[in-house]
Design a protein around this motif. Structure first.
Motif, PDB file in Angstrom:
ATOM      1  N   GLU A   2       4.363  30.710  -0.791  1.00  0.00           N
ATOM      2  CA  GLU A   2       2.966  30.137  -2.252  1.00  0.00           C
ATOM      3  C   GLU A   2       3.122  28.508  -2.840  1.00  0.00           C
ATOM      4  O   GLU A   2       4.805  28.911  -2.441  1.00  0.00           O
ATOM      5  CB  GLU A   2       3.584  31.922  -3.437  1.00  0.00           C
ATOM      6  CG  GLU A   2       2.788  32.567  -2.344  1.00  0.00           C
ATOM      7  CD  GLU A   2       2.660  33.559  -4.104  1.00  0.00           C
ATOM      8  OE1 GLU A   2       1.694  34.148  -4.570  1.00  0.00           O
ATOM      9  OE2 GLU A   2       3.320  33.701  -5.090  1.00  0.00           O
ATOM     10  N   LEU A   3       2.574  27.990  -3.264  1.00  0.00           N
ATOM     11  CA  LEU A   3       2.600  26.782  -4.375  1.00  0.00           C
ATOM     12  C   LEU A   3       2.978  27.748  -4.977  1.00  0.00           C
ATOM     13  O   LEU A   3       1.627  27.819  -5.841  1.00  0.00           O
ATOM     14  CB  LEU A   3       1.166  25.841  -3.120  1.00  0.00           C
ATOM     15  CG  LEU A   3       1.579  24.438  -4.437  1.00  0.00           C
ATOM     16  CD1 LEU A   3       3.026  23.430  -3.552  1.00  0.00           C
ATOM     17  CD2 LEU A   3       0.276  23.658  -3.526  1.00  0.00           C
ATOM     18  N   ILE A   4       3.494  27.200  -6.194  1.00  0.00           N
ATOM     19  CA  ILE A   4       4.337  27.347  -7.223  1.00  0.00           C
ATOM     20  C   ILE A   4       4.216  26.444  -8.020  1.00  0.00           C
ATOM     21  O   ILE A   4       5.002  25.403  -8.187  1.00  0.00           O
ATOM     22  CB  ILE A   4       5.301  28.049  -7.771  1.00  0.00           C
ATOM     23  CG1 ILE A   4       5.883  29.286  -6.667  1.00  0.00           C
ATOM     24  CG2 ILE A   4       5.534  28.560  -9.371  1.00  0.00           C
ATOM     25  CD1 ILE A   4       4.673  30.300  -6.715  1.00  0.00           C
ATOM     26  N   LEU A   5       2.717  26.093  -8.850  1.00  0.00           N
ATOM     27  CA  LEU A   5       2.881  25.388  -9.624  1.00  0.00           C
ATOM     28  C   LEU A   5       3.215  25.776 -11.482  1.00  0.00           C
ATOM     29  O   LEU A   5       2.294  26.864 -11.948  1.00  0.00           O
ATOM     30  CB  LEU A   5       0.699  25.061 -10.011  1.00  0.00           C
ATOM     31  CG  LEU A   5       0.624  24.715  -8.819  1.00  0.00           C
ATOM     32  CD1 LEU A   5      -1.638  24.208  -9.007  1.00  0.00           C
ATOM     33  CD2 LEU A   5       1.035  23.647  -7.788  1.00  0.00           C
ATOM     34  N   GLU A  19       1.750  29.069 -11.533  1.00  0.00           N
ATOM     35  CA  GLU A  19      -0.015  29.385 -11.215  1.00  0.00           C
ATOM     36  C   GLU A  19       0.381  29.231  -9.693  1.00  0.00           C
ATOM     37  O   GLU A  19       1.140  28.310  -9.280  1.00  0.00           O
ATOM     38  CB  GLU A  19      -0.273  28.031 -11.593  1.00  0.00           C
ATOM     39  CG  GLU A  19      -1.937  28.457 -10.490  1.00  0.00           C
ATOM     40  CD  GLU A  19      -2.677  29.865 -11.242  1.00  0.00           C
ATOM     41  OE1 GLU A  19      -3.795  30.335 -11.063  1.00  0.00           O
ATOM     42  OE2 GLU A  19      -2.871  30.218 -12.459  1.00  0.00           O
ATOM     43  N   ALA A  20       0.263  30.660  -9.439  1.00  0.00           N
ATOM     44  CA  ALA A  20       0.511  30.364  -7.778  1.00  0.00           C
ATOM     45  C   ALA A  20      -0.243  30.445  -6.870  1.00  0.00           C
ATOM     46  O   ALA A  20      -1.772  31.108  -6.755  1.00  0.00           O
ATOM     47  CB  ALA A  20       1.690  32.007  -7.290  1.00  0.00           C
ATOM     48  N   LEU A  21      -0.563  30.062  -5.907  1.00  0.00           N
ATOM     49  CA  LEU A  21      -1.407  29.048  -5.194  1.00  0.00           C
ATOM     50  C   LEU A  21      -0.597  30.002  -3.456  1.00  0.00           C
ATOM     51  O   LEU A  21       0.117  29.652  -3.026  1.00  0.00           O
ATOM     52  CB  LEU A  21      -1.916  27.259  -4.927  1.00  0.00           C
ATOM     53  CG  LEU A  21      -2.240  27.481  -6.549  1.00  0.00           C
ATOM     54  CD1 LEU A  21      -2.615  25.768  -5.816  1.00  0.00           C
ATOM     55  CD2 LEU A  21      -3.531  28.368  -6.982  1.00  0.00           C
ATOM     56  N   VAL A  54      -0.414  19.515 -14.308  1.00  0.00           N
ATOM     57  CA  VAL A  54       0.314  20.001 -12.862  1.00  0.00           C
ATOM     58  C   VAL A  54       1.717  19.300 -13.837  1.00  0.00           C
ATOM     59  O   VAL A  54       1.908  18.291 -13.284  1.00  0.00           O
ATOM     60  CB  VAL A  54       0.543  19.908 -11.535  1.00  0.00           C
ATOM     61  CG1 VAL A  54       1.201  20.424 -10.955  1.00  0.00           C
ATOM     62  CG2 VAL A  54      -1.371  20.807 -11.652  1.00  0.00           C
ATOM     63  N   LEU A  55       2.754  19.588 -13.961  1.00  0.00           N
ATOM     64  CA  LEU A  55       4.187  18.915 -14.008  1.00  0.00           C
ATOM     65  C   LEU A  55       4.865  18.763 -13.207  1.00  0.00           C
ATOM     66  O   LEU A  55       5.304  18.233 -12.912  1.00  0.00           O
ATOM     67  CB  LEU A  55       5.046  19.491 -15.502  1.00  0.00           C
ATOM     68  CG  LEU A  55       3.625  19.598 -16.908  1.00  0.00           C
ATOM     69  CD1 LEU A  55       4.742  19.968 -17.596  1.00  0.00           C
ATOM     70  CD2 LEU A  55       3.593  18.628 -17.301  1.00  0.00           C
ATOM     71  N   PRO A  62       6.058  35.104  -1.739  1.00  0.00           N
ATOM     72  CA  PRO A  62       4.757  35.073  -2.588  1.00  0.00           C
ATOM     73  C   PRO A  62       5.805  35.851  -3.467  1.00  0.00           C
ATOM     74  O   PRO A  62       6.379  37.159  -3.242  1.00  0.00           O
ATOM     75  CB  PRO A  62       4.045  36.206  -1.295  1.00  0.00           C
ATOM     76  CG  PRO A  62       3.875  35.598  -0.467  1.00  0.00           C
ATOM     77  CD  PRO A  62       5.582  34.612  -0.367  1.00  0.00           C
ATOM     78  N   GLY A  63       4.780  36.111  -4.678  1.00  0.00           N
ATOM     79  CA  GLY A  63       5.079  37.327  -5.408  1.00  0.00           C
ATOM     80  C   GLY A  63       6.302  37.112  -6.652  1.00  0.00           C
ATOM     81  O   GLY A  63       6.882  37.398  -6.988  1.00  0.00           O
ATOM     82  N   VAL A  64       6.839  35.438  -6.796  1.00  0.00           N
ATOM     83  CA  VAL A  64       7.830  35.034  -7.260  1.00  0.00           C
ATOM     84  C   VAL A  64       7.373  33.900  -8.355  1.00  0.00           C
ATOM     85  O   VAL A  64       8.239  34.193  -9.551  1.00  0.00           O
ATOM     86  CB  VAL A  64       9.383  34.284  -6.869  1.00  0.00           C
ATOM     87  CG1 VAL A  64       9.650  35.366  -5.993  1.00  0.00           C
ATOM     88  CG2 VAL A  64       7.982  33.128  -5.967  1.00  0.00           C
ATOM     89  N   ALA A  65       6.488  34.341  -8.659  1.00  0.00           N
ATOM     90  CA  ALA A  65       5.736  33.191 -10.190  1.00  0.00           C
ATOM     91  C   ALA A  65       4.618  33.969 -10.854  1.00  0.00           C
ATOM     92  O   ALA A  65       4.527  35.460 -10.202  1.00  0.00           O
ATOM     93  CB  ALA A  65       4.686  32.118  -9.383  1.00  0.00           C
ATOM     94  N   GLY A  66       4.269  33.874 -11.722  1.00  0.00           N
ATOM     95  CA  GLY A  66       2.717  34.075 -12.834  1.00  0.00           C
ATOM     96  C   GLY A  66       2.832  33.972 -14.236  1.00  0.00           C
ATOM     97  O   GLY A  66       2.588  35.037 -14.406  1.00  0.00           O
ATOM     98  N   ARG A  67       4.197  33.997 -14.169  1.00  0.00           N
ATOM     99  CA  ARG A  67       4.673  33.800 -15.509  1.00  0.00           C
ATOM    100  C   ARG A  67       4.418  32.975 -16.274  1.00  0.00           C
ATOM    101  O   ARG A  67       4.580  31.767 -15.821  1.00  0.00           O
ATOM    102  CB  ARG A  67       6.510  34.219 -15.904  1.00  0.00           C
ATOM    103  CG  ARG A  67       7.129  33.463 -15.034  1.00  0.00           C
ATOM    104  CD  ARG A  67       8.505  33.327 -14.929  1.00  0.00           C
ATOM    105  NE  ARG A  67      10.035  32.032 -15.162  1.00  0.00           N
ATOM    106  CZ  ARG A  67       9.638  31.747 -14.435  1.00  0.00           C
ATOM    107  NH1 ARG A  67       9.574  32.247 -12.753  1.00  0.00           N
ATOM    108  NH2 ARG A  67      10.795  30.828 -13.968  1.00  0.00           N
TER     109      ARG A  67
END
Length: 69
Positions: A2-5, A19-21, A54-55, A62-67
Motif C-alpha cells: 500500500e501507498l500510505i498518504l 489514506e491507504a492506496l 498530500v503532505l 497492507p492494513g497499517v494505515a487509515g487512522r
C-alpha cells in the motif's frame, strides 16, 4: 503493498488523516515498484480529491494505515 498518504484538508489544515492506496506489485519487486509508481498514483489521487493536500507518503504492508493523524 500500500501507498500510505498523510493528507490534510486544504480548508482546515488541522484536519488530517492517512489514506491507504493499494499498489499491485510482484513480491520480488515490492519496495522498488511502490517507489516507482508513487508519484503518478499520488498525482492521480490529488486530481480526484482537490479538497485534500498530500503532505507526505510512504510504502507499507497492507492494513497499517487509515487512522486520523
Amino acid at each position: 503493498m500500500e501507498l500510505i498518504l498523510s493528507i490534510c484538508l486544504v480548508a482546515s489544515p488541522g484536519t488530517c488523516r492517512e489514506e491507504a492506496l493499494s499498489v499491485s506489485v510482484e513480491k520480488l519487486q515490492v519496495p522498488m515498484q511502490c517507489l516507482m509508481t508513487a508519484m503518478p498514483t499520488i498525482a492521480e489521487w490529488s486530481e480526484t480529491h482537490p479538497k485534500w493536500k498530500v503532505l507526505k507518503w510512504r510504502c507499507a504492508s497492507p492494513g497499517v494505515a487509515g487512522r486520523d493523524i
